[in-house]
Enzyme design. Structure first.
Site, mmCIF file in Angstrom:
data_model
loop_
_atom_site.group_PDB
_atom_site.id
_atom_site.type_symbol
_atom_site.label_atom_id
_atom_site.label_comp_id
_atom_site.label_asym_id
_atom_site.label_seq_id
_atom_site.Cartn_x
_atom_site.Cartn_y
_atom_site.Cartn_z
ATOM 1 N N SER A 163 8.089 5.179 11.624
ATOM 2 C CA SER A 163 7.485 4.068 12.364
ATOM 3 C C SER A 163 7.117 2.926 11.426
ATOM 4 O O SER A 163 6.633 3.155 10.319
ATOM 5 C CB SER A 163 6.209 4.541 13.069
ATOM 6 O OG SER A 163 6.459 5.701 13.828
ATOM 7 N N ASP B 148 0.845 -1.200 0.000
ATOM 8 C CA ASP B 148 0.000 0.000 0.000
ATOM 9 C C ASP B 148 0.879 1.249 0.000
ATOM 10 O O ASP B 148 2.045 1.204 0.392
ATOM 11 C CB ASP B 148 -0.953 0.024 1.196
ATOM 12 C CG ASP B 148 -0.248 0.111 2.540
ATOM 13 O OD1 ASP B 148 0.794 -0.566 2.715
ATOM 14 O OD2 ASP B 148 -0.717 0.859 3.419
ATOM 15 N N THR C 110 -16.620 37.562 8.089
ATOM 16 C CA THR C 110 -16.668 37.773 9.528
ATOM 17 C C THR C 110 -17.563 36.743 10.207
ATOM 18 O O THR C 110 -18.778 36.916 10.288
ATOM 19 C CB THR C 110 -17.151 39.207 9.836
ATOM 20 O OG1 THR C 110 -18.311 39.466 9.049
ATOM 21 C CG2 THR C 110 -16.071 40.228 9.480
ATOM 22 N N ARG D 198 5.377 10.929 17.999
ATOM 23 C CA ARG D 198 6.298 9.820 17.735
ATOM 24 C C ARG D 198 6.821 9.371 19.091
ATOM 25 O O ARG D 198 7.156 10.207 19.936
ATOM 26 C CB ARG D 198 7.452 10.280 16.841
ATOM 27 C CG ARG D 198 7.031 10.674 15.443
ATOM 28 C CD ARG D 198 6.663 9.477 14.575
ATOM 29 N NE ARG D 198 6.043 9.942 13.330
ATOM 30 C CZ ARG D 198 5.818 9.157 12.287
ATOM 31 N NH1 ARG D 198 6.138 7.866 12.310
ATOM 32 N NH2 ARG D 198 5.238 9.624 11.217
ATOM 33 N N GLU E 89 0.015 -0.822 5.876
ATOM 34 C CA GLU E 89 1.078 -0.233 6.706
ATOM 35 C C GLU E 89 0.901 1.267 6.836
ATOM 36 O O GLU E 89 1.110 1.845 7.911
ATOM 37 C CB GLU E 89 2.459 -0.563 6.104
ATOM 38 C CG GLU E 89 3.617 -0.346 7.077
ATOM 39 C CD GLU E 89 4.090 1.092 7.158
ATOM 40 O OE1 GLU E 89 4.750 1.451 8.151
ATOM 41 O OE2 GLU E 89 3.804 1.893 6.236
HETATM 42 N N1 BES Z 1 8.612 3.188 5.474
HETATM 43 C C1 BES Z 1 7.980 4.066 6.387
HETATM 44 C C2 BES Z 1 8.667 4.133 7.743
HETATM 45 C C3 BES Z 1 10.062 4.692 7.677
HETATM 46 C C4 BES Z 1 10.248 5.999 7.294
HETATM 47 C C5 BES Z 1 11.138 3.905 7.986
HETATM 48 C C6 BES Z 1 11.528 6.504 7.198
HETATM 49 C C7 BES Z 1 12.406 4.410 7.900
HETATM 50 C C8 BES Z 1 12.598 5.707 7.490
HETATM 51 C C9 BES Z 1 6.540 3.608 6.598
HETATM 52 O O1 BES Z 1 5.902 3.277 5.390
HETATM 53 C C10 BES Z 1 5.750 4.733 7.167
HETATM 54 O O2 BES Z 1 5.591 5.732 6.515
HETATM 55 N N2 BES Z 1 5.203 4.520 8.343
HETATM 56 C C11 BES Z 1 4.275 5.421 8.907
HETATM 57 C C12 BES Z 1 3.577 4.643 9.989
HETATM 58 C C13 BES Z 1 2.241 5.130 10.373
HETATM 59 C C14 BES Z 1 1.283 5.297 9.259
HETATM 60 C C15 BES Z 1 1.683 4.208 11.433
HETATM 61 C C16 BES Z 1 5.003 6.616 9.462
HETATM 62 O O3 BES Z 1 6.139 6.516 9.952
HETATM 63 O O4 BES Z 1 4.425 7.707 9.397
HETATM 64 MN MN MN Z 2 7.011 2.131 4.232
HETATM 65 MN MN MN Z 3 5.333 5.184 4.408
#
Ligand code: BES
Ligand code: MN
Ligand code: MN
Length: 458
Positions: A400, A89, A316, A329, A154
């Site tokens: 994350s 995704d 207004t 985070r 994800e």
């Molecule tokens: N691949 C990313 C996480 C990531 C970002 C790992 C930069 C290492 C470096 C992942 O797809 C992502 O975007 N995760 C989200 C998680 C959230 C939707 C729960 C994030 O970090 O915002």
């Molecule tokens: Mn990712």
């Molecule tokens: Mn991502």
């Protein structure tokens, strides 16, 4: 001397690029319900690829949300079993007008593929697909046993994943999980991520009257939801960058001297980081460096904020309602549910009178720290060095990946975060891109890694 694998990869590069672009053309945005069909189509596409190369027990598994693709190849007797994880995704594409071309019409520009998902994370799933295919095509077998888990939620907090992991615990028995969803360091230096932050995402809704009011007729007599929301947000964080929610830091494991030394050793050009961002200054929690703030400390940020009149000119009114999307985070050992409760209680406490405030969760994920000295991590480092020519650095990322903690706690597995995207990949932003040289070399890294793992003493 070129190996069979090199020769195979050389003769199949056109086909490989075509399949990469084909995958990117499927608009598998998990957050927007109108793309649910496309998510399923992406899952079917991945399943078809796995099936076509000889992976067995391929299945598009139902979760109640977007499906999870599973497949395995388990014929490497006496070799380790590895779960390979990626997500098919992608993030929404707004603001669409800033894309050079349509986000789901990927194209090659210089040595990059531009398109939504090129880096995060379809490009990395594609690396694994083509690596598996190339090894099977040239050797007829894999050096390790693989169980593929490719999910489709994800980017939407993996809401159905934990239940699926619980339900499939036996089938997912393994020695190790490898997650390919992270990237290289500053300047495209190979990296292994050893820390991920968790997340607690909330929405705050402040409601006053049923419709907007005349701000002259009513102003001064009633609460203004936009002002009230601004007051709430201002109360969340101090000018020193510290989050003011009582109890917020209680479970934070402080950075050790060794942790801080590891951050300090990274080849990080802070001034270039600032100028690349086009910012007058970098800011954050007092007492911590930029890398520590990003990878080792918790945060609180407004992600979206809306209320009242946003058109041209002056109107207004006292807006009827105001809204904010806010995320924290988190770092080890903060728990997203606990943080949600603390946030909600504090927001209710600081909310001014005369309006109705609602705080709800939009998802969460736990932080994780993965071991640097694990033999499987060290084997990954050797594979990166052998293929990219440079030893990787070990980094704690600010992003994350909730499944990391789930693999550790639900399946009891060590996790290696082996990702390949360049740091300037514009993930989640317009013109997301992936370096083709990284993509190509990463296929060799994966092949080398499986050999390294198979050679470890058992
Ligand atoms: N691949 C990313 C996480 C990531 C970002 C790992 C930069 C290492 C470096 C992942 O797809 C992502 O975007 N995760 C989200 C998680 C959230 C939707 C729960 C994030 O970090 O915002
Ligand atoms: Mn990712
Ligand atoms: Mn991502």
């Amino acid at each position: 001397m070129t190996s069979d694998l090199d020769a195979y990869l050389e003769t199949t590069s056109d086909r490989r690029l075509a399949s990469y672009l084909e995958f990117l053309r499927i608009p598998s945005i998990s957050a927007q319900p109108e793309y649910a069909g496309a998510c399923r189509q992406a899952a079917e596409w991945v399943a078809g690829q796995l099936h076509g190369m000889g992976v067995e027990n391929v299945e598009v598994g139902e979760t109640g949300g977007h499906p999870i693709v599973y497949g395995d190849w388990l014929h490497a007797a006496d070799a380790p079993t590895v779960i390979v994880y990626g997500h098919y995704d992608v993030q929404p594409v707004d603001p669409i007008e800033l894309w050079e071309t349509a986000p789901f019409e990927p194209f090659v520009k210089g040595d990059r593929v531009i398109g939504r998902g090129s880096a995060d994370d379809k490009g990395q799933i594609h690396i694994h697909l083509r690596a598996t295919e190339a090894i099977l095509a040239t050797r007829g077998s894999l050096p390790v046993n693989l169980k593929f888990v490719f999910e489709g939620e994800e980017e939407s907090s993996s809401v159905h994943l934990d239940a699926w992991l619980e339900a499939n615990r036996e089938r997912l028995s393994a020695d190790l999980a490898v997650i390919s969803d992270s990237g290289f360091f500053d300047g495209n230096l190979p990296a292994i991520t050893v820390g991920l932050r968790g997340i607690c995402y909330i929405q705050v809704d402040v409601v006053g009257t049923a419709v907007d009011l005349h701000s002259g007729q009513f102003g001064g007599a009633v609460q203004n939801p936009a002002n009230a929301l601004a007051q709430i947000i201002a109360a969340l964080k101090g000018p020193d960058g510290r989050i003011r929610v009582p109890g917020f830091y209680d479970d934070v494991v402080a950075l050790t001297d060794a942790d801080r030394a590891a951050f300090a050793e990274l080849p990080f050009d802070e001034e270039r980081y600032r100028t690349d961002l086009g910012l007058p200054a970098l800011v954050g929690e007092a007492g911590y460096t930029t890398l520590e703030r990003r990878g080792g400390r918790p945060t609180l940020d407004v992600n979206g904020l809306w209320a009242g009149f946003q058109g041209e000119g002056a109107k207004t009114i006292i807006p009827a309602h105001a809204h904010a999307k806010i995320s924290c985070r988190l770092v080890t050992a903060q728990d997203p549910n606990t943080i949600f409760e603390l946030l909600r209680a504090y927001i209710m406490e600081v909310a001014p009178p005369g309006c109705v405030v609602d705080v709800r969760s939009l998802g969460g994920g736990r932080p994780s720290l993965t071991p640097t000295d694990h033999p499987a991590t060290q084997a990954a480092a050797r594979a990166l060095e052998a293929t990219f020519g440079t030893a990787p650095v070990f980094i704690r990322e600010g992003g994350s990946i909730p499944v990391c903690a789930s693999f550790e706690t639900i399946l009891g597995l060590p996790v290696v975060l082996l990702g390949f995207t360049p740091p300037d990949d514009n993930a989640h932003a317009p013109n997301e891109s992936m370096s083709l040289p990284n993509h190509e070399t990463a296929i060799r890294t994966v092949a080398t890694y499986w050999d390294e793992l198979a050679a470890l003493p058992r």
